[in-house]
Design a protein around this motif. Structure first.
Motif, PDB file in Angstrom:
ATOM      1  N   TYR A  62      13.965   3.171  -9.518  1.00 45.51           N
ATOM      2  CA  TYR A  62      14.976   3.107  -8.464  1.00 45.51           C
ATOM      3  C   TYR A  62      15.986   1.968  -8.660  1.00 45.51           C
ATOM      4  CZ  TYR A  62      11.881   6.371  -6.120  1.00 45.51           C
ATOM      5  OH  TYR A  62      11.114   7.476  -5.821  1.00 45.51           O
ATOM      6  N   PHE A  63      15.548   0.898  -9.339  1.00 44.55           N
ATOM      7  CA  PHE A  63      16.409  -0.282  -9.425  1.00 44.55           C
ATOM      8  C   PHE A  63      16.662  -0.771 -10.850  1.00 44.55           C
ATOM      9  CE2 PHE A  63      14.158  -0.464  -5.346  1.00 44.55           C
ATOM     10  CZ  PHE A  63      15.231  -0.524  -4.472  1.00 44.55           C
ATOM     11  N   GLY A  64      15.952  -0.237 -11.814  1.00 41.92           N
ATOM     12  CA  GLY A  64      16.043  -0.793 -13.158  1.00 41.92           C
ATOM     13  C   GLY A  64      14.906  -1.777 -13.389  1.00 41.92           C
ATOM     14  N   ASN A  65      15.130  -2.739 -14.252  1.00 38.55           N
ATOM     15  CA  ASN A  65      14.052  -3.595 -14.740  1.00 38.55           C
ATOM     16  C   ASN A  65      13.715  -4.755 -13.792  1.00 38.55           C
ATOM     17  OD1 ASN A  65      12.102  -4.550 -16.488  1.00 38.55           O
ATOM     18  ND2 ASN A  65      13.556  -5.777 -17.670  1.00 38.55           N
ATOM     19  N   ILE A  66      13.108  -4.418 -12.637  1.00 43.22           N
ATOM     20  CA  ILE A  66      12.475  -5.442 -11.803  1.00 43.22           C
ATOM     21  C   ILE A  66      11.046  -4.967 -11.512  1.00 43.22           C
ATOM     22  CG2 ILE A  66      14.652  -6.138 -10.743  1.00 43.22           C
ATOM     23  CD1 ILE A  66      13.576  -4.890  -8.120  1.00 43.22           C
ATOM     24  N   THR A  67      10.180  -5.910 -11.178  1.00 39.89           N
ATOM     25  CA  THR A  67       8.773  -5.577 -10.956  1.00 39.89           C
ATOM     26  C   THR A  67       8.503  -5.294  -9.481  1.00 39.89           C
ATOM     27  OG1 THR A  67       8.104  -7.870 -10.568  1.00 39.89           O
ATOM     28  CG2 THR A  67       8.128  -7.087 -12.873  1.00 39.89           C
ATOM     29  N   LYS A  68       7.378  -4.655  -9.208  1.00 40.33           N
ATOM     30  CA  LYS A  68       6.994  -4.388  -7.820  1.00 40.33           C
ATOM     31  C   LYS A  68       6.753  -5.688  -7.048  1.00 40.33           C
ATOM     32  CE  LYS A  68       4.869  -0.625  -7.080  1.00 40.33           C
ATOM     33  NZ  LYS A  68       3.855   0.453  -7.050  1.00 40.33           N
ATOM     34  N   PRO A  69       6.083  -6.699  -7.632  1.00 40.03           N
ATOM     35  CA  PRO A  69       5.943  -7.979  -6.912  1.00 40.03           C
ATOM     36  C   PRO A  69       7.288  -8.611  -6.558  1.00 40.03           C
ATOM     37  CG  PRO A  69       4.340  -7.870  -8.680  1.00 40.03           C
ATOM     38  CD  PRO A  69       5.249  -6.681  -8.860  1.00 40.03           C
ATOM     39  N   GLU A  70       8.283  -8.521  -7.441  1.00 40.08           N
ATOM     40  CA  GLU A  70       9.608  -9.066  -7.139  1.00 40.08           C
ATOM     41  C   GLU A  70      10.227  -8.325  -5.958  1.00 40.08           C
ATOM     42  OE1 GLU A  70      11.577 -10.711 -11.261  1.00 40.08           O
ATOM     43  OE2 GLU A  70      11.286  -8.532 -11.106  1.00 40.08           O
ATOM     44  N   PHE A  71      10.073  -7.018  -5.955  1.00 44.83           N
ATOM     45  CA  PHE A  71      10.620  -6.221  -4.862  1.00 44.83           C
ATOM     46  C   PHE A  71       9.922  -6.551  -3.539  1.00 44.83           C
ATOM     47  CE2 PHE A  71      10.666  -2.323  -2.270  1.00 44.83           C
ATOM     48  CZ  PHE A  71      12.032  -2.136  -2.159  1.00 44.83           C
ATOM     49  N   LEU A  72       8.601  -6.643  -3.573  1.00 46.36           N
ATOM     50  CA  LEU A  72       7.836  -6.959  -2.364  1.00 46.36           C
ATOM     51  C   LEU A  72       8.198  -8.334  -1.809  1.00 46.36           C
ATOM     52  CD1 LEU A  72       4.340  -5.563  -3.358  1.00 46.36           C
ATOM     53  CD2 LEU A  72       5.743  -4.782  -1.448  1.00 46.36           C
ATOM     54  N   LYS A  93       0.829  -1.201   0.000  1.00 44.00           N
ATOM     55  CA  LYS A  93       0.000   0.000   0.000  1.00 44.00           C
ATOM     56  C   LYS A  93       0.869   1.259   0.000  1.00 44.00           C
ATOM     57  CE  LYS A  93      -3.902   2.331   0.599  1.00 44.00           C
ATOM     58  NZ  LYS A  93      -4.949   2.419  -0.458  1.00 44.00           N
ATOM     59  N   SER A  94       1.936   1.234   0.769  1.00 45.61           N
ATOM     60  CA  SER A  94       2.834   2.391   0.854  1.00 45.61           C
ATOM     61  C   SER A  94       3.557   2.654  -0.457  1.00 45.61           C
ATOM     62  CB  SER A  94       3.852   2.175   1.972  1.00 45.61           C
ATOM     63  OG  SER A  94       3.213   2.067   3.219  1.00 45.61           O
ATOM     64  N   LEU A  95       3.743   1.602  -1.232  1.00 46.44           N
ATOM     65  CA  LEU A  95       4.501   1.720  -2.489  1.00 46.44           C
ATOM     66  C   LEU A  95       3.597   1.832  -3.718  1.00 46.44           C
ATOM     67  CD1 LEU A  95       7.244  -0.994  -1.848  1.00 46.44           C
ATOM     68  CD2 LEU A  95       7.517   1.478  -1.676  1.00 46.44           C
ATOM     69  N   GLU A  96       2.289   1.962  -3.517  1.00 44.10           N
ATOM     70  CA  GLU A  96       1.375   1.877  -4.670  1.00 44.10           C
ATOM     71  C   GLU A  96       1.605   2.978  -5.710  1.00 44.10           C
ATOM     72  OE1 GLU A  96      -2.627   1.980  -3.294  1.00 44.10           O
ATOM     73  OE2 GLU A  96      -2.472   3.970  -2.383  1.00 44.10           O
ATOM     74  N   ASN A  97       2.126   4.132  -5.296  1.00 42.88           N
ATOM     75  CA  ASN A  97       2.374   5.221  -6.251  1.00 42.88           C
ATOM     76  C   ASN A  97       3.829   5.308  -6.683  1.00 42.88           C
ATOM     77  OD1 ASN A  97      -0.353   6.140  -6.200  1.00 42.88           O
ATOM     78  ND2 ASN A  97       0.047   7.149  -4.238  1.00 42.88           N
TER      79      ASN A  97
END
Length: 332
Positions: free
Chosen positions: A315-325, A305-309
């Motif tokens: 910030y990291f290049g070609n990785i997805t938000k699910p991968e980061f989470l 929720k905090s990262l939704e926007n």
């Protein structure tokens, strides 16, 4: 394009200060090229944990400079056999992460010298499977640096002794050791060259398809400003090493874009401190994410929720938000 004369300076702190000063203060309608050679030093990527990247005892015993640069990527060893190039241009929205745009002219000159170089992987110039150059980038939003090393006649034994390269990085490159994956340009030249001659040939080659270039020499006041930036930033322990955070959770993974290493301190179910390290390339500072997640419950839904926007790729290049989470919240 205008060539910036660095007056033969080999102090890495002063050269990095000169590079940043030119980026932030020189004519924004003009493209610049800067060459510099550093005495023995380790140049740390913007997001790296310095202590984990260097052999501290060896560095101290041999008086090797340790300096953090403004761009991302990994730690590199410099000495008088390494030539550094830096293109300082406008940020047009398409050039960040476009390493090919800035390495192609260098590769063309090397090819003309008989060195069969090509861009491979994220940001390396290689001959066959041997790395001879690594590149990195940094943007202020309006202007950007695309800079790189050229291993011309570097002492490779010092590279191995001074750096602590993680096994995961070596394995991801398909090599068994640092020494097996790097080489000097001089090894591929049919006719031996001195560093100064190599520098002149490279400079001439980079300009041969352009209008005659001019050389710019800094004024006395500009040099004073460069020395001030050096004293206020590049000479400081806080910039070059930084405080090691306390943490009770560590998350680490190597992606195609590089390593992400998180140190998380969780108190009473909430993130009270977060530090993100790595050799990734991103356009925006990861400190944004560190600050954003401080105080957030250590819960995947709340963190999401905090990262939704937030665009994680910024910030990291070609990785997805699910991968980061998944990396932030995966259970041991």
């Amino acid at each position: 394009m205008i060539f910036i004369e660095n007056e033969g300076i080999t102090n890495p702190r002063l050269n990095l200060a000169l590079e940043e000063y030119a980026l932030r203060n020189f004519d924004s309608s003009t493209n610049y090229l800067l060459f510099y050679i550093n005495e023995p030093s380790i140049i740390i990527g913007r997001n790296q944990n310095t202590i984990q990247e260097i052999n501290q005892d060896y560095v101290d015993a041999n008086h090797i400079h340790v300096v953090r640069r403004v761009s991302g990527g990994g730690a590199v060893y410099h000495d008088l056999g390494n030539l550094n190039f830096s293109f300082i241009t406008n940020h047009d929205g398409k050039s960040i992460s476009n390493f090919k745009k800035f390495t192609d002219p260098v590769i063309r000159v090397l090819n003309n010298m008989g060195v069969t170089a090509q861009l491979k992987g994220r940001n390396d110039i290689q001959v066959d499977d041997k790395k001879i150059s690594g590149t990195a980038q940094f943007s202020t939003g309006r202007r950007m640096i695309s800079h790189g090393t050229l291993l011309f006649d570097t002492d490779m034994n010092e590279v191995v002794k001074a750096l602590q390269v993680k096994a995961s990085k070596i394995e991801s490159k398909g090599h068994k050791s640092v020494r097996s994956r790097v080489a000097n340009i001089s090894e591929f030249l049919k006719t031996p060259l001195a560093m100064e001659d190599f520098k002149k040939q490279l400079l001439t080659g980079l300009y041969e398809e352009s209008e005659p270039f001019e050389t710019y020499r800094l004024t006395e006041d500009e040099w004073k400003a460069v020395h001030q930036l050096k004293a206020e930033k590049y000479d400081l322990w806080d910039w070059n090493f930084g405080r090691s955070p306390k943490f009770n959770i560590q998350r680490n993974k190597r992606f195609a874009i590089g390593e992400i290493d998180m140190r998380i301190y969780v108190e009473k179910g909430h993130i009270s401190e977060l530090k993100i390290y790595g050799d990734f390339f991103g356009e925006k500072p990861v400190s944004d994410i560190e600050k954003l997640l401080e105080g957030v419950a250590y819960d995947k839904v709340k963190i999401s929720k905090s990262l939704e926007n937030i665009s994680i790729s910024d910030y990291f290049g070609n990785i997805t938000k699910p991968e980061f989470l998944e990396l932030v919240t995966e259970l041991d």
